[in-house]
Design a protein around this motif. Structure first.
Motif, PDB file in Angstrom:
ATOM      1  N   GLU A  14     -44.430  -6.921 -26.569  1.00 59.93           N
ATOM      2  CA  GLU A  14     -44.268  -8.335 -26.199  1.00 59.93           C
ATOM      3  C   GLU A  14     -44.119  -9.199 -27.442  1.00 59.93           C
ATOM      4  O   GLU A  14     -43.353 -10.181 -27.456  1.00 59.93           O
ATOM      5  N   GLU A  15     -44.822  -8.845 -28.512  1.00 59.69           N
ATOM      6  CA  GLU A  15     -44.720  -9.591 -29.773  1.00 59.69           C
ATOM      7  C   GLU A  15     -43.288  -9.618 -30.293  1.00 59.69           C
ATOM      8  O   GLU A  15     -42.890 -10.545 -31.003  1.00 59.69           O
ATOM      9  N   GLN A  16     -42.541  -8.584 -29.950  1.00 57.32           N
ATOM     10  CA  GLN A  16     -41.160  -8.470 -30.420  1.00 57.32           C
ATOM     11  C   GLN A  16     -40.164  -9.050 -29.417  1.00 57.32           C
ATOM     12  O   GLN A  16     -38.951  -8.907 -29.588  1.00 57.32           O
ATOM     13  N   GLY A  17     -40.675  -9.681 -28.368  1.00 57.98           N
ATOM     14  CA  GLY A  17     -39.797 -10.262 -27.362  1.00 57.98           C
ATOM     15  C   GLY A  17     -39.122  -9.227 -26.483  1.00 57.98           C
ATOM     16  O   GLY A  17     -38.042  -9.475 -25.930  1.00 57.98           O
ATOM     17  N   LEU A  18     -39.752  -8.068 -26.326  1.00 64.68           N
ATOM     18  CA  LEU A  18     -39.133  -6.968 -25.587  1.00 64.68           C
ATOM     19  C   LEU A  18     -39.673  -6.806 -24.170  1.00 64.68           C
ATOM     20  O   LEU A  18     -39.266  -5.886 -23.455  1.00 64.68           O
ATOM     21  N   ILE A  19     -40.585  -7.682 -23.761  1.00 61.93           N
ATOM     22  CA  ILE A  19     -41.131  -7.637 -22.403  1.00 61.93           C
ATOM     23  C   ILE A  19     -40.721  -8.911 -21.667  1.00 61.93           C
ATOM     24  O   ILE A  19     -40.877 -10.013 -22.197  1.00 61.93           O
TER      25      ILE A  19
ATOM     26  N   TRP B 176     -31.397  -0.501  -1.107  1.00 63.02           N
ATOM     27  CA  TRP B 176     -32.123  -0.956  -2.287  1.00 63.02           C
ATOM     28  C   TRP B 176     -32.505  -2.418  -2.126  1.00 63.02           C
ATOM     29  O   TRP B 176     -31.726  -3.245  -1.665  1.00 63.02           O
ATOM     30  N   GLU B 177     -33.745  -2.711  -2.495  1.00 63.21           N
ATOM     31  CA  GLU B 177     -34.244  -4.088  -2.365  1.00 63.21           C
ATOM     32  C   GLU B 177     -34.509  -4.657  -3.757  1.00 63.21           C
ATOM     33  O   GLU B 177     -35.317  -4.098  -4.506  1.00 63.21           O
ATOM     34  N   PRO B 178     -33.835  -5.737  -4.128  1.00 62.92           N
ATOM     35  CA  PRO B 178     -34.084  -6.332  -5.454  1.00 62.92           C
ATOM     36  C   PRO B 178     -35.489  -6.916  -5.526  1.00 62.92           C
ATOM     37  O   PRO B 178     -35.918  -7.638  -4.620  1.00 62.92           O
ATOM     38  N   ARG B 179     -36.213  -6.548  -6.596  1.00 58.04           N
ATOM     39  CA  ARG B 179     -37.574  -7.056  -6.780  1.00 58.04           C
ATOM     40  C   ARG B 179     -37.763  -7.455  -8.230  1.00 58.04           C
ATOM     41  O   ARG B 179     -37.300  -6.750  -9.131  1.00 58.04           O
ATOM     42  N   GLU B 180     -38.462  -8.540  -8.432  1.00 58.55           N
ATOM     43  CA  GLU B 180     -38.776  -8.938  -9.795  1.00 58.55           C
ATOM     44  C   GLU B 180     -39.883  -8.027 -10.329  1.00 58.55           C
ATOM     45  O   GLU B 180     -40.883  -7.790  -9.659  1.00 58.55           O
ATOM     46  N   GLN B 181     -39.669  -7.519 -11.533  1.00 57.43           N
ATOM     47  CA  GLN B 181     -40.632  -6.624 -12.157  1.00 57.43           C
ATOM     48  C   GLN B 181     -40.817  -6.983 -13.619  1.00 57.43           C
ATOM     49  O   GLN B 181     -40.001  -7.697 -14.213  1.00 57.43           O
ATOM     50  N   THR B 182     -41.888  -6.464 -14.201  1.00 57.94           N
ATOM     51  CA  THR B 182     -42.082  -6.585 -15.644  1.00 57.94           C
ATOM     52  C   THR B 182     -41.298  -5.465 -16.314  1.00 57.94           C
ATOM     53  O   THR B 182     -41.523  -4.285 -16.018  1.00 57.94           O
ATOM     54  N   LEU B 183     -40.375  -5.851 -17.199  1.00 65.17           N
ATOM     55  CA  LEU B 183     -39.440  -4.889 -17.769  1.00 65.17           C
ATOM     56  C   LEU B 183     -39.561  -4.809 -19.290  1.00 65.17           C
ATOM     57  O   LEU B 183     -39.909  -5.792 -19.953  1.00 65.17           O
ATOM     58  N   PHE B 184     -39.258  -3.619 -19.820  1.00 65.93           N
ATOM     59  CA  PHE B 184     -39.165  -3.382 -21.262  1.00 65.93           C
ATOM     60  C   PHE B 184     -37.689  -3.403 -21.635  1.00 65.93           C
ATOM     61  O   PHE B 184     -36.886  -2.669 -21.065  1.00 65.93           O
ATOM     62  N   ARG B 185     -37.340  -4.254 -22.602  1.00 64.96           N
ATOM     63  CA  ARG B 185     -35.940  -4.402 -22.997  1.00 64.96           C
ATOM     64  C   ARG B 185     -35.539  -3.216 -23.893  1.00 64.96           C
ATOM     65  O   ARG B 185     -35.238  -3.353 -25.079  1.00 64.96           O
ATOM     66  N   SER B 186     -35.512  -2.043 -23.289  1.00 65.37           N
ATOM     67  CA  SER B 186     -35.258  -0.801 -24.029  1.00 65.37           C
ATOM     68  C   SER B 186     -33.806  -0.687 -24.480  1.00 65.37           C
ATOM     69  O   SER B 186     -33.498   0.097 -25.383  1.00 65.37           O
ATOM     70  N   THR B 187     -32.915  -1.472 -23.875  1.00 62.18           N
ATOM     71  CA  THR B 187     -31.500  -1.416 -24.270  1.00 62.18           C
ATOM     72  C   THR B 187     -31.299  -1.870 -25.719  1.00 62.18           C
ATOM     73  O   THR B 187     -30.304  -1.511 -26.348  1.00 62.18           O
ATOM     74  N   LEU B 188     -32.245  -2.645 -26.247  1.00 61.57           N
ATOM     75  CA  LEU B 188     -32.140  -3.069 -27.640  1.00 61.57           C
ATOM     76  C   LEU B 188     -32.468  -1.930 -28.602  1.00 61.57           C
ATOM     77  O   LEU B 188     -32.289  -2.063 -29.815  1.00 61.57           O
ATOM     78  N   HIS B 189     -32.973  -0.825 -28.051  1.00 60.80           N
ATOM     79  CA  HIS B 189     -33.315   0.338 -28.883  1.00 60.80           C
ATOM     80  C   HIS B 189     -32.610   1.593 -28.386  1.00 60.80           C
ATOM     81  O   HIS B 189     -33.162   2.694 -28.459  1.00 60.80           O
ATOM     82  N   GLY B 190     -31.398   1.413 -27.860  1.00 55.41           N
ATOM     83  CA  GLY B 190     -30.554   2.557 -27.574  1.00 55.41           C
ATOM     84  C   GLY B 190     -30.560   3.085 -26.156  1.00 55.41           C
ATOM     85  O   GLY B 190     -29.856   4.058 -25.858  1.00 55.41           O
ATOM     86  N   ASP B 191     -31.317   2.471 -25.252  1.00 56.72           N
ATOM     87  CA  ASP B 191     -31.356   2.959 -23.871  1.00 56.72           C
ATOM     88  C   ASP B 191     -30.172   2.393 -23.083  1.00 56.72           C
ATOM     89  O   ASP B 191     -29.532   1.418 -23.494  1.00 56.72           O
TER      90      ASP B 191
ATOM     91  N   ALA C 178     -38.919   3.368 -26.816  1.00 55.20           N
ATOM     92  CA  ALA C 178     -40.287   2.874 -26.948  1.00 55.20           C
ATOM     93  C   ALA C 178     -40.857   3.183 -28.323  1.00 55.20           C
ATOM     94  O   ALA C 178     -41.457   2.314 -28.982  1.00 55.20           O
ATOM     95  N   VAL C 179     -40.678   4.415 -28.781  1.00 53.28           N
ATOM     96  CA  VAL C 179     -41.220   4.800 -30.083  1.00 53.28           C
ATOM     97  C   VAL C 179     -40.518   4.034 -31.203  1.00 53.28           C
ATOM     98  O   VAL C 179     -41.153   3.603 -32.175  1.00 53.28           O
ATOM     99  N   SER C 180     -39.222   3.843 -31.082  1.00 53.93           N
ATOM    100  CA  SER C 180     -38.481   3.067 -32.076  1.00 53.93           C
ATOM    101  C   SER C 180     -39.043   1.653 -32.178  1.00 53.93           C
ATOM    102  O   SER C 180     -39.263   1.130 -33.278  1.00 53.93           O
ATOM    103  N   ALA C 181     -39.299   1.038 -31.022  1.00 56.31           N
ATOM    104  CA  ALA C 181     -39.822  -0.337 -31.019  1.00 56.31           C
ATOM    105  C   ALA C 181     -41.255  -0.386 -31.541  1.00 56.31           C
ATOM    106  O   ALA C 181     -41.619  -1.270 -32.319  1.00 56.31           O
ATOM    107  N   LEU C 182     -42.074   0.568 -31.135  1.00 54.18           N
ATOM    108  CA  LEU C 182     -43.491   0.558 -31.500  1.00 54.18           C
ATOM    109  C   LEU C 182     -43.719   0.863 -32.978  1.00 54.18           C
ATOM    110  O   LEU C 182     -44.707   0.425 -33.566  1.00 54.18           O
ATOM    111  N   SER C 183     -42.800   1.634 -33.565  1.00 57.52           N
ATOM    112  CA  SER C 183     -42.972   2.024 -34.975  1.00 57.52           C
ATOM    113  C   SER C 183     -42.082   1.225 -35.918  1.00 57.52           C
ATOM    114  O   SER C 183     -42.073   1.488 -37.117  1.00 57.52           O
ATOM    115  N   GLY C 184     -41.330   0.284 -35.356  1.00 60.04           N
ATOM    116  CA  GLY C 184     -40.391  -0.454 -36.196  1.00 60.04           C
ATOM    117  C   GLY C 184     -39.282   0.428 -36.734  1.00 60.04           C
ATOM    118  O   GLY C 184     -38.731   0.172 -37.803  1.00 60.04           O
TER     119      GLY C 184
END
Length: 580
Positions: free
Chosen positions: A278-283, A299-314, A366-372
């Protein structure tokens, strides 16, 4: 002693001389200059691509560089000849005494083949990590063998290795385990168990039911699960982990660390990991696109808490919280890997089953983001194993209920055979395990072929000792190796020289199967030399009336046994001294 590293250093030194003389510009990048065995052994002992990779940045024709480099290389006494081939490849032949020196190095240097590649870097290898809901199956077996051999390989290459098992004891599957065990508890009291759909049907839980009866008597009978679920879940999980430890022991696998998913809940560890993202603006709170292949009405659209993993290659962002506020399965995995990053590892390796392929990118993100971006994560997927016996697929285990267990395999084939055969294919390739073939004594059975080579060497050593020869390593180191110069003998020496190079290649790629392949090739060269001696008496290891030549030949094959023993040690296979 790595001959290929030494010869590459010579090539670089000669290139520096050419730069000083103005043949090529100074300061050319040499990272891609390699010295390797040639594709065709008939072309020489080693080949270098130096002229090819430097021609463009140098602005000089590759042939010009190759000719000038060859003239420099042949001035070194180690190089017998240097020949330019094709547009500018350079093939080298080394003096026979260089190869003979490899034999002395194997026998005199206890660290021959070991590498400083890891240089004390800390690496965590997480493998097996089977759900604690039953015995290990054959898929776990391959993952356990691969992970254990990889850990040994990396330690051999200089890394500080931690072997770790992640216990998935925090999800719904352990509740299913508890309910399944409760039915076996009822069965232990003479009641008919209700092994309904969704529960674990294996007979292995009968013992757990008996153990529950001994501990609780009849106090839990006819009670709602709110009274017993938590206690039986913990009890059954501990029982299953004892079973899994026993399974691993059958394969001679011993973990350094067992980490628990359950221990992440209620401790603030998950929250801390998410806060780091969250500190990195990824949540963020958002709605994902419907999964591919799904119709909108499914499929039913639902608001969820998401990790912006696309910024780290996902490929897509990933949910870490369900719409009801509960953590997804991904959240504790993020926290667990954050814990490994915080423990100071320089490299993380996860060994997953093939069905976890969709998990790779999100976990790496996740590991890329967590370890910088400072801690690499390599995920190795283990493909399926197909078992055969008597030409038919091996039947499922009644004890397990739905699958063939590790114990089924090891009890039939043995730990050594199981481990070696599981490494005869790259981890991402399917593997057929035929009980008939892996137990036959033939060249087609790689574990037999390699162990037989080791045993054959020791049979020669026993015969030599009986004939009064001193075959201690101290004596063999002083043998006159100029007496072993036949092409078939040199071929074995060249293969021995490959060992240090092979270790570094396998360690860099996290590929322990390369060790199994190499050992088979070394064994093949040794057996070939043995067979040549049947027709050519000069190639026999014991030369009647010629102790010095016998000792030199025995030094060569003793070096073969040393390297085979080292390689089998990495694979976790016993190097036998006598075939039975």
């Amino acid at each position: 002693m790595n001959l290929f590293t030494q010869m590459r250093a010579l090539v670089i030194a000669c290139l520096d001389q050419l730069a000083t003389e103005g043949v090529i510009p100074a300061g050319l990048p040499t990272d891609n200059v390699a010295v390797e065995p040639p594709r065709d052994a008939g072309h020489g002992d080693m080949a270098t691509n130096a002229a090819m990779v430097l021609a463009k940045p140098a602005g000089v024709q590759p042939r010009v560089i190759a000719d000038a480099l060859a003239a420099k290389l042949v001035l070194d006494p180690r190089v017998a000849s240097a020949e330019v081939a094709g547009p500018g490849f350079l093939n080298l032949r080394l003096s026979a005494d260089i190869w003979q020196g490899v034999v002395k190095a194997v026998l005199s240097d206890a660290g021959f083949g070991r590498s400083t590649l890891g240089a004390g870097k800390r690496v965590n290898v997480e493998y097996v990590s089977a759900n604690p809901t039953g015995p290990m199956h054959v898929g776990h077996t391959r993952g356990a063998v691969f992970g254990d051999a990889l850990a040994s390989l990396l330690a051999y290459a200089g890394y500080d290795v931690t072997r770790e098992y992640y216990i998935n004891d925090g999800g719904a599957q352990v509740d299913v385990l508890a309910r399944s065990a409760y039915e076996r508890y009822r069965e232990a009291h003479g009641q008919q168990p209700d092994i309904r759909e969704g529960l674990y049907p294996g007979d292995y839980l009968i013992e757990v039911g008996q153990a529950l009866k001994e501990k609780y008597g009849d106090t839990l009978l006819d009670k709602g699960e709110q009274y017993w679920l938590a206690e039986i879940r913990e009890f059954a999980t501990l029982q299953m982990m004892e079973m899994i430890r026993g399974d691993l022991a059958m394969l001679n696998v011993k973990m350094d660390v067992f980490s628990s998913e359950k221990a992440l809940y209620g401790t603030g560890k998950i929250e801390a990991a998410i806060a780091k993202l969250e500190e990195q603006g990824l949540i963020y709170e958002g709605v994902l696109e419907p999964p591919k292949g799904k119709l909108p009405e499914d499929w039913e659209p639902r608001e969820q808490t998401l990790f912006r993993s696309t910024l780290h290659g996902d490929d897509v962002d990933r949910p870490i919280k369900k719409s009801d506020g509960q953590w997804t399965y991904f959240a504790p995995d993020i926290a667990y890997h954050y814990d490994k990053v915080q423990r100071g590892f320089d490299l993380l390796i996860d060994v997953f089953g093939a069905d976890h392929g969709g998990y790779v990118k999100r976990m790496k993100a996740a590991v890329s983001a967590l370890s910088g971006g400072t801690v690499p994560l390599d995920i190795k997927l283990i493909q399926l194993v197909k078992l055969f016996k008597n030409g038919e697929p091996f039947k499922m285990s009644k004890r397990a209920g739905t699958f063939v267990t590790l114990r089924d395999v090891v009890e039939q084939a043995g730990a050594d055979v199981t481990r070696f055969v599981m490494l005869t294919r790259k981890n991402d390739a399917p593997l057929d395990f035929d009980f008939d073939k892996v137990l036959e004594q033939s060249k087609d059975n790689p574990v037999f072929y390699v162990q037989y080579a080791h045993a054959r060497v020791h049979s020669v050593l026993r015969r030599a000792q009986a004939a009064g020869l001193d075959v201690s390593d101290a004596a063999l180191i002083g043998a006159d190796l100029t007496r072993v110069g036949h092409e078939a003998e040199l071929k074995v020496m060249r293969q021995l020289a490959e060992w240090p190079r092979l270790i570094e290649i396998a360690a860099r790629g996290n590929e322990p199967h390369r060790i199994a392949f190499y050992l088979y090739e070394l064994a093949s060269d040794f057996h070939g030399l043995w067979n040549r001696g049947n027709d050519d008496t000069a190639l026999r290891f014991l030369q009647e009336g010629d102790a010095e030549t016998s000792q030199a030949k025995i030094a060569l094959i003793r070096a073969v046994a040393v390297v085979i023993s080292e390689g089998l040690g990495i694979l976790g296979v016993t190097p036998v001294e006598e075939m039975r």
